[in-house]
Design an enzyme around this catalytic site. Structure first.
Site, PDB file in Angstrom:
ATOM      1  N   LYS A   1     -27.528  24.352  69.452  1.00 42.06           N
ATOM      2  CA  LYS A   1     -26.574  25.476  69.537  1.00 42.06           C
ATOM      3  C   LYS A   1     -25.638  25.517  68.327  1.00 42.06           C
ATOM      4  O   LYS A   1     -24.627  26.209  68.346  1.00 42.06           O
ATOM      5  CB  LYS A   1     -25.748  25.368  70.818  1.00 42.06           C
ATOM      6  CG  LYS A   1     -26.572  25.537  72.081  1.00 42.06           C
ATOM      7  CD  LYS A   1     -25.718  25.263  73.305  1.00 42.06           C
ATOM      8  CE  LYS A   1     -26.583  25.087  74.547  1.00 42.06           C
ATOM      9  NZ  LYS A   1     -25.895  24.272  75.551  1.00 42.06           N
TER      10      LYS A   1
ATOM     11  N   HIS B   1     -34.448   0.998  59.934  1.00 40.04           N
ATOM     12  CA  HIS B   1     -34.634   0.819  61.359  1.00 40.04           C
ATOM     13  C   HIS B   1     -34.371  -0.669  61.586  1.00 40.04           C
ATOM     14  O   HIS B   1     -35.303  -1.461  61.757  1.00 40.04           O
ATOM     15  CB  HIS B   1     -36.068   1.219  61.734  1.00 40.04           C
ATOM     16  CG  HIS B   1     -36.315   1.316  63.216  1.00 40.04           C
ATOM     17  ND1 HIS B   1     -35.388   0.900  64.156  1.00 40.04           N
ATOM     18  CD2 HIS B   1     -37.374   1.788  63.913  1.00 40.04           C
ATOM     19  CE1 HIS B   1     -35.893   1.107  65.366  1.00 40.04           C
ATOM     20  NE2 HIS B   1     -37.083   1.642  65.245  1.00 40.04           N
TER      21      HIS B   1
ATOM     22  N   ARG C   1     -30.469   7.370  67.042  1.00 42.96           N
ATOM     23  CA  ARG C   1     -31.730   7.662  66.350  1.00 42.96           C
ATOM     24  C   ARG C   1     -31.608   9.072  65.813  1.00 42.96           C
ATOM     25  O   ARG C   1     -31.237   9.992  66.557  1.00 42.96           O
ATOM     26  CB  ARG C   1     -32.895   7.538  67.334  1.00 42.96           C
ATOM     27  CG  ARG C   1     -34.187   8.250  66.948  1.00 42.96           C
ATOM     28  CD  ARG C   1     -34.911   7.652  65.761  1.00 42.96           C
ATOM     29  NE  ARG C   1     -35.420   6.314  65.975  1.00 42.96           N
ATOM     30  CZ  ARG C   1     -36.665   6.005  66.350  1.00 42.96           C
ATOM     31  NH1 ARG C   1     -37.521   6.975  66.567  1.00 42.96           N
ATOM     32  NH2 ARG C   1     -37.034   4.755  66.494  1.00 42.96           N
TER      33      ARG C   1
ATOM     34  N   ARG D   1     -40.493   4.804  73.000  1.00 46.56           N
ATOM     35  CA  ARG D   1     -40.569   3.351  73.045  1.00 46.56           C
ATOM     36  C   ARG D   1     -39.271   2.671  72.658  1.00 46.56           C
ATOM     37  O   ARG D   1     -38.791   1.774  73.357  1.00 46.56           O
ATOM     38  CB  ARG D   1     -41.711   2.876  72.152  1.00 46.56           C
ATOM     39  CG  ARG D   1     -43.052   3.385  72.625  1.00 46.56           C
ATOM     40  CD  ARG D   1     -43.958   3.729  71.472  1.00 46.56           C
ATOM     41  NE  ARG D   1     -44.121   2.601  70.576  1.00 46.56           N
ATOM     42  CZ  ARG D   1     -45.195   1.828  70.544  1.00 46.56           C
ATOM     43  NH1 ARG D   1     -46.197   2.071  71.345  1.00 46.56           N
ATOM     44  NH2 ARG D   1     -45.281   0.841  69.709  1.00 46.56           N
ATOM     45  N   THR D   2     -38.693   3.110  71.541  1.00 50.35           N
ATOM     46  CA  THR D   2     -37.451   2.473  71.101  1.00 50.35           C
ATOM     47  C   THR D   2     -36.352   2.731  72.123  1.00 50.35           C
ATOM     48  O   THR D   2     -35.548   1.847  72.431  1.00 50.35           O
ATOM     49  CB  THR D   2     -37.041   3.011  69.719  1.00 50.35           C
ATOM     50  OG1 THR D   2     -38.125   2.817  68.825  1.00 50.35           O
ATOM     51  CG2 THR D   2     -35.822   2.284  69.184  1.00 50.35           C
TER      52      THR D   2
END
Lengths: 176, 306, 426
Positions: free
Chosen positions: B87, B137, B109, B59-60
């Protein structure tokens, strides 16, 4: 050259401006007047009753914020607030008069045309500026102008309006 | 205040009340863009915005992508899973490699608190924090503020209850800073295992009895209950949580008449919030999503100056 | 072996409580004369003019990590020893959390051999309490003790199993050995920084003060009837200090050490997520710092030790919660302790030297930590007034994970002398 125009001069110029605009459209038929923020918007509001007095019957009114359409965004300094554009009017297939206070390089007018294109397709767009100070960088010309002066780049024009600046007037001064 | 001067948006804690208000005011202009038939402006034409999502979020990421596209920026999506992160490359290495493609703004994020701030120190592009661990946030905080301001016309003087897993919530922290700075009262509600008392030192009121404040608050922001917290013994069962802290119709009946119900999503219907309340007239949940777009457009526009 | 005369300096010897202008003659690696205005019969091979300086017994750090074997790109015994002498240290005790762990006599001998080969400072090994340092079965500690392990510790972690720890106390008591415990309850561990207001604000998982206090309290209780020599490593919380204070009052054989960062930094320094402020135990609050300083002043804390813990830059570049714990400390330690304790007037230089040399020597039962005639000539000459800036780029250590980089400090070792040889001079 006159460098200061007081409220009386301003009122006279505004009458002349209204005449010029009325002449650029067919006043009896519906058209829109859209002011460019901030002083174009104020001028447009003043013009509405004056146009009505000149026979305009059906005039739509809107406000355009062209910040997001400027071609010099990345060169500008810190970001200023973006205000909403207010165009709750029927744009398509009717004439539209774009009103601004000063016409200089023509870039604001170009941005306004770009912005308008995102909202609809007017039959004709007229450009009405209170002061045309010369110095164009784009092939743009006004259809109505109350005052035409040719200023070198080191000078600037400041249109003052009662609603925002406490008085009506025009100052020509050195660019700070 | 007349102009925005920050290169990054990392937290609301670091912003002043004037700066927060400035973003909200700017977002008003951008909200109008979404009402047009052509929902796009050329403001960020030629700019490259990367959504660097090292942690899952549909969503974000969609909201940021759409916001960037509406500003005419080129948008790249990077997601952590299946990339070089697995990796053994460090976060900073990965981010530097992405940045080398000519990125102007990186939306980050990450599951680790401080990830966005760390990247801001090591990279030269603008960083927008789209959630870093349990830290902040900021765009969610801003869109919550925007939605409350839109509803009440003000933030100052509002009483806002935020309910649930506060300790692990970046949304709660961003809301706390934003609301406090703009003069609202913030009440954190939940069991002590999810709402530590230390939040009082940060300016929140900590309450363990939801019913004791339910009739006094203007806004109730319900956070998502996460089952993994139950496994780590922070509360016994979902059933008990719901009975103590869920927004049930019984509790809702005791709320102020004009109470405003919010949720950052995704919701557990029937757990922290009863379905009909979430979908009811008092709910601002879809408004939050809508406003999120405007707020993120404003943020991307503001930080992408240089 | 060349002879050395140190003249015109002020002797600071806590072992004899001596503070006066005395000259020292060193022959065959030992102090042979200690007198005012000493005139040697034959001209010594080397003379150090220590005017305006303090001449102290060589500094001893009972808590360092040199990463060899296993992580030689972080530090080796050679690079660690070079860092030690540059910081004025003549003896260091290396922790056994290498890869593999130092859990047998052959490993103990490896460290001692390497120390001897290098000839910089005395690098003394500690052995792990449990095999592979995994906390489950006792290692061959008596054997390690016989070959030269000065203490036993699973540092990096505490011995969490109560039954294992009880047996460890009993077993080590058999040969009157020394337990050094990293006090941290594993069930409360796992946080990235001190659990408090700052961790709440930063959204980082917290490591509660109780994790440390629980194990100290448990060990004191477990050891009560056993009476094994017990040393608490890197003490960091106010109530930990109080627990030690009470145990000492009860006459139990307990000692404790504190690191420079726990006297100078707080959890507030973690704002900004700089991983050079991440260590275990974590930086605590200002209240804890004050309590640790008070503990040093009133004798509850016996020893100053750095917990020198090198890490590669790329490891420290990780996200805060993922980055490894630890910072390096040897090269700035003395000046930092002086800044925390001497400059504000909490203690004298004499007391500082006791905490950094005489007391640690006593703890590990070394005959060093003194300037008495006949003893090994381990000497640190200190300019207490020189101002300098800690510069990690100049460190002899292989690593750079230092939160004090750029800090202005005062006081520095100008000469480090080990067994009569000048191994480092500014």
């Amino acid at each position: 050259m006159q460098t200061h125009y007081d409220a009386k001069d301003f009122a006279a110029l505004l009458e002349k401006f209204a005449n010029g605009i009325a002449a650029s459209v067919i006043v009896e038929q519906p058209f829109n007047v859209v002011g460019i923020r901030t002083r174009g918007e104020l001028l447009a509001q003043r013009l509405l009753p004056m146009l009505a007095a000149r026979g305009a019957k059906q005039v739509g009114h809107g406000t355009l914020d062209i910040t997001l359409y400027r071609d010099d965004l990345s060169e500008l300094g810190p970001r200023a607030i973006v205000h909403p554009t207010e165009l709750d009017i029927e744009i398509d297939k009717r004439p539209l008069v774009l009103v601004d206070d000063v016409l200089y390089t023509g870039r604001t007018a170009r941005a306004a045309l770009d912005a308008l294109a995102d909202f609809g397709r007017p039959s004709i767009v007229r450009l009405a500026v209170f002061v045309d100070r010369g110095g164009r960088e784009l092939p743009i010309h006004p259809d109505a102008a109350a005052l035409r002066i040719n200023l070198p780049a080191v000078q600037q024009v400041k249109v003052k309006m009662l609603e925002r600046d406490g008085e009506d007037g025009i100052d020509v001064m050195q660019r700070i | 205040m007349s102009a925005w001067t920050h290169k990054h948006l990392l937290s609301l804690e670091a912003l002043s009340a004037e700066e927060i208000t400035f973003v909200l005011d700017t977002a008003v202009g951008f909200k109008e863009v979404s009402t047009r038939s052509v929902k796009k402006v050329p403001a960020l034409r030629g700019k490259v915005i990367v959504n660097a999502f090292f942690e899952d979020s549909t969503r974000t990421r969609m909201s940021f992508s759409l916001a960037a596209q509406r500003l005419s920026a080129d948008v790249l999506d990077f997601s952590g899973s299946g990339s070089s992160v697995s990796k053994g490359e460090t976060l900073i290495d990965t981010a530097r490699n992405i940045e080398a493609m000519g990125v102007d703004v990186m939306v980050v994020r990450h599951s680790a608190a401080g990830a966005a701030e760390t990247l801001a120190k090591h990279l030269s592009c603008s960083i927008v924090n789209a959630g870093d661990g349990a830290h902040e946030h900021p765009t969610q905080g801003l869109l919550d503020l925007y939605t409350m301001r839109e509803r009440f016309g003000r933030i100052e003087g509002l009483k806002v209850a935020i309910v649930g897993d506060i300790g692990n919530s970046r949304v709660a922290r961003s809301n706390l800073w934003g609301l406090k700075k703009l003069g609202a009262e913030v009440i954190f509600v939940g069991p002590p295992t999810l709402v530590p008392k230390t939040f009082e030192k940060l300016g929140a009121k900590v309450v363990h009895d939801f019913d004791s404040i339910i009739g006094q608050v203007d806004v109730i922001n319900m956070l998502r209950v996460q089952n993994e917290r139950m496994k780590s013994a922070q509360f016994p069962t979902v059933r008990e949580f719901t009975s103590l802290f869920g927004l049930t119709s019984d509790r809702f009946a005791r709320c102020k008449k004009d109470v405003f119900v919010m949720h950052p999503g995704p919701m557990n219907r029937g757990v922290e919030i009863q379905s009909d309340i979430a979908d009811g007239a008092s709910s601002g949940i879809l408004k939050q999503v809508e406003n999120g777009l405007a707020v993120r457009m404003a943020v991307l526009y503001l930080v992408s100056r240089v | 072996m060349p002879t050395l005369l140190i003249q015109n300096g002020t002797i600071l010897d806590p072992s004899t409580n001596t503070q006066e202008k005395l000259d020292l003659l060193i022959e065959n690696g030992r102090i042979t004369q200690r007198a005012a205005g000493y005139q040697p019969a034959t001209k010594p091979d080397q003379i150090i003019d220590a005017v305006g300086k303090l001449v102290a017994p060589g500094l001893i750090d009972v808590h360092v990590h040199f990463r060899e074997p296993g992580d030689e790109e972080e530090e080796t015994i050679a690079s660690g020893a070079a860092a030690a002498v540059a910081g004025g240290f003549t003896t260091v005790c290396v922790m056994p959390n290498t890869k593999p762990a130092i859990d047998n006599a052959a490993q103990i001998e490896f460290v001692l051999r390497e120390s001897e080969r290098l000839g910089l400072c005395n690098v003394l090994p500690t052995g792990s309490i449990t095999k592979h340092r995994d906390g489950s079965e006792l290692a061959e500690m008596a054997d390690m003790h016989r070959r030269g392990a000065v203490a036993f510790t699973d540092d990096g972690a505490g011995v969490n199993d109560v039954s294992v720890m009880r047996k460890a106390f009993q077993y080590i008591k058999m040969f009157d050995g020394l337990v050094m415990q990293h006090c941290e309850d594993e069930k409360l561990a796992g946080g990235a920084m001190h659990a408090g207001v700052v961790s709440t604000s930063l959204g980082l998982p917290g490591l509660p003060a109780e994790a440390e206090q629980l194990m100290i309290a448990r060990d004191v209780l477990l050891n009560r009837t056993i009476g094994c020599r017990y040393h608490v490593q890197h003490i960091s919380t106010a109530f930990s200090v109080e627990l030690i204070r009470r145990a000492k009052k009860d006459g139990l054989p307990v000692t404790a050490e504190v690191a420079p960062h726990h006297l100078l930094l707080t959890d507030e320094d973690c704002r900004g997520y700089d991983t050079n402020f991440k260590m275990n135990p974590p930086l605590r609050t200002a209240v804890d710092v004050a309590a640790c300083i008070q503990g040093v002043v009133d004798g509850t804390i016996d020893i100053l030790a750095t917990d020198h813990a090198p890490h590669r830059a790329e490891e420290k570049e990780l996200e805060f919660a993922k980055a490894p714990n630890g910072i390096i400390g040897l090269e700035g330690a003395m000046a930092l302790y002086a800044q925390a304790l001497v400059t504000p007037g909490h203690i004298t230089w004499m007391k500082l030297i006791d905490l950094m040399s005489t007391a640690p020597a006593k703890l590990i039962r070394s005959t060093r930590g003194t300037l008495q005639v006949g003893r090994a000539a381990d000497i640190t000459i200190i300019d207490p007034d020189v101002s300098w800036t800690i510069d990690k780029t100049q460190f002899k250590s292989k690593s750079r994970n230092c939160p004090f980089h750029g800090r202005q400090v005062k006081g520095r070792a100008t000469h480090t002398i080990v067994n009569g040889r000048v191994v480092w001079a500014l």
